[in-house]
Design an enzyme around this catalytic site. Structure first.
Site, mmCIF file in Angstrom:
data_model
loop_
_atom_site.group_PDB
_atom_site.id
_atom_site.type_symbol
_atom_site.label_atom_id
_atom_site.label_comp_id
_atom_site.label_asym_id
_atom_site.label_seq_id
_atom_site.Cartn_x
_atom_site.Cartn_y
_atom_site.Cartn_z
ATOM 1 C CD GLU A 89 -1.286 0.261 3.332
ATOM 2 O OE1 GLU A 89 -2.061 0.958 4.647
ATOM 3 O OE2 GLU A 89 -1.514 -0.742 3.632
ATOM 4 C CB CYS A 121 -3.720 -5.065 5.747
ATOM 5 S SG CYS A 121 -3.072 -3.209 6.290
ATOM 6 C CG HIS A 247 -4.736 -7.038 9.015
ATOM 7 N ND1 HIS A 247 -3.542 -7.240 8.335
ATOM 8 C CD2 HIS A 247 -5.466 -5.820 9.108
ATOM 9 C CE1 HIS A 247 -3.539 -5.699 8.518
ATOM 10 N NE2 HIS A 247 -4.049 -5.529 8.876
#
Length: 421
Positions: A89, A121, A247
């Site tokens: 990113e 992400c 995550h």
């Protein structure tokens, strides 16, 4: 438990490499004796975070991680890589893919697709799914794909996000003979929505709505599981997965998300929730507690950590939740191969973490105020300032890629050991 049935289409992760950076600072050092700030930071559940040096950028992290994969392969295995995907990113060019530099610096074959992916992400998960599709349909025996990630976070000094924002890269080799984790092809739960919870209006600026981001994460986890259960008849969140990797913006957020899902969807009691978290989720957090959130590579790092610390020596199943602000999310399952922990150990993650140069706050603040040169025609790099940390990791036997300067918009790199990769 849902297991693989079509062995002819087995595809997954065969080797891994991780670059957590050359330097790190502990959460204790970040607090600097501020009791109120210290309490807030400790509540996040983190121990340390990586720190970017002036010679670091997304390419250096991703390429260093990629080299750690290639060093485990034979020449024929390296020549079989026909896809390279860079997930980030922190793209440095609005047109040219960072894959060009990574491909050249790793010496990969010219008969190779290269592409850069960006979806906050989540993009590494999309890259792995693309890699699996390419490998599973390739007519070429021994076809492989390399997925690399590389990111740097930017947050003000003394802010809460600063304490959990890491740097680094993860690389995974996808093949038809996975010795770490076999993907369950086509079996994923998905959810996306247009949510402005995190934005990067420029390379060095991040805009975050923490409350919206938390709510979006929780909503995506619930919806992804519901979609997965709809696609997989009889799916059972408790029985189907020996390990869970999610995550991790920060460890406490994952604990809260796990609690919400197991309480509201599964119906566990508080005692059962705590026991389930300790058994199935805690192993995935061992590495990320020490790196901070490394963005695109975080869910993969958590999967790697779960394999390394899960204590499972036979075949097991893992559920992975990937979230990217904006937002895109996916829940998918994979089957952990017997001996996978030994294969992960070959990637040297623990050694890379232990070899980082520890920084006190004053040295950290000096680096934190240095922006990666991006969108500039010419720029120098203060390599002298980075030398103590670079010497530290070099003595530990951990070669790294360095950014050495920008000339006429072209970025120049060199390996710390002079390797001709």
């Amino acid at each position: 438990m849902v297991r693989r049935t079509d062995r002819a289409r087995t595809v997954g992760i065969d080797a891994i490499g991780v670059d957590p950076g050359a330097a790190a600072i502990t959460v204790d050092a970040l607090s600097r004796g501020d009791a109120a700030h210290d309490r807030r930071v400790r509540a996040l559940g983190m121990e340390a975070r990586g720190v970017a040096l002036p010679c670091d950028d997304p390419v250096t992290f991703g390429t260093t991680a990629g080299r750690r994969v290639l060093e485990q392969l034979t020449p024929d295995e390296r020549d079989g890589i026909e896809l390279l995907v860079f997930a980030t990113e922190c793209g440095l060019d609005l047109s040219k893919s960072l894959c060009g530099s990574v491909h050249r610096l790793l010496g990969l074959p010219s008969t190779c697709r290269t592409v850069e992916m960006k979806q906050a992400c989540y993009s590494a998960t999309a890259a792995v799914q693309l890699a699996a599709a390419v490998v599973s349909t390739s007519p070429r025996p021994g076809a492989r794909a390399l997925v690399v990630t590389g990111d740097i976070g930017h947050h003000p000094l003394h802010s809460l996000p600063e304490a959990v924002t890491g740097v680094g890269g993860v690389a995974v080799l996808v093949s038809a003979e996975p010795r770490i984790a076999a993907l369950r092809l086509g079996l994923s739960g998905l959810h996306c929505a247009d949510v402005s919870d995190t934005l990067r209006p420029s390379y060095t600026e991040e805009v975050i709505d923490p409350d919206l981001s938390l709510l979006s994460y929780l909503e995506c986890l619930r919806f992804c599981w519901q979609d997965y259960a709809a696609r997989v008849p009889g799916a059972d969140f408790l029985a189907d997965f020996d390990l869970l990797a999610m995550h991790t913006p920060f460890a406490a957020m994952v604990k809260g998300a796990h609690r919400t899902l197991t309480r509201d969807v599964v119906g566990l009691t508080p005692t059962q929730i705590d026991a389930d978290f300790e058994r199935r989720v805690e192993p995935s957090l061992a590495y990320v507690r020490r790196t901070g959130n490394i963005y695109t590579g975080t869910s993969l790092l958590c999967l790697i950590s779960a394999v390394a610390h899960g204590g499972i020596r036979t075949e097991a199943a893992a559920g992975v939740f990937s979230y990217g602000s904006g937002c895109s999310a996916e829940f998918y399952g994979c089957d952990i191969a017997p001996g996978a922990a030994d294969r992960v150990a070959d990637g040297g993650v623990r050694e890379a973490l232990d070899s980082r140069c520890p920084l006190d706050f004053d040295h950290y603040a000096r680096f934190a105020g240095t922006d990666v040169p991006a969108g500039v025609r010419n720029a120098g790099v203060d390599l002298e300032a980075a030398q103590p940390a670079l010497r530290h990791v070099k003595e530990a036997g951990s070669p790294r890629l360095m950014l050495t300067g920008v000339e006429d918009y072209r970025r120049h790199y060199a390996w710390t050991d002079g390797a001709p990769w």
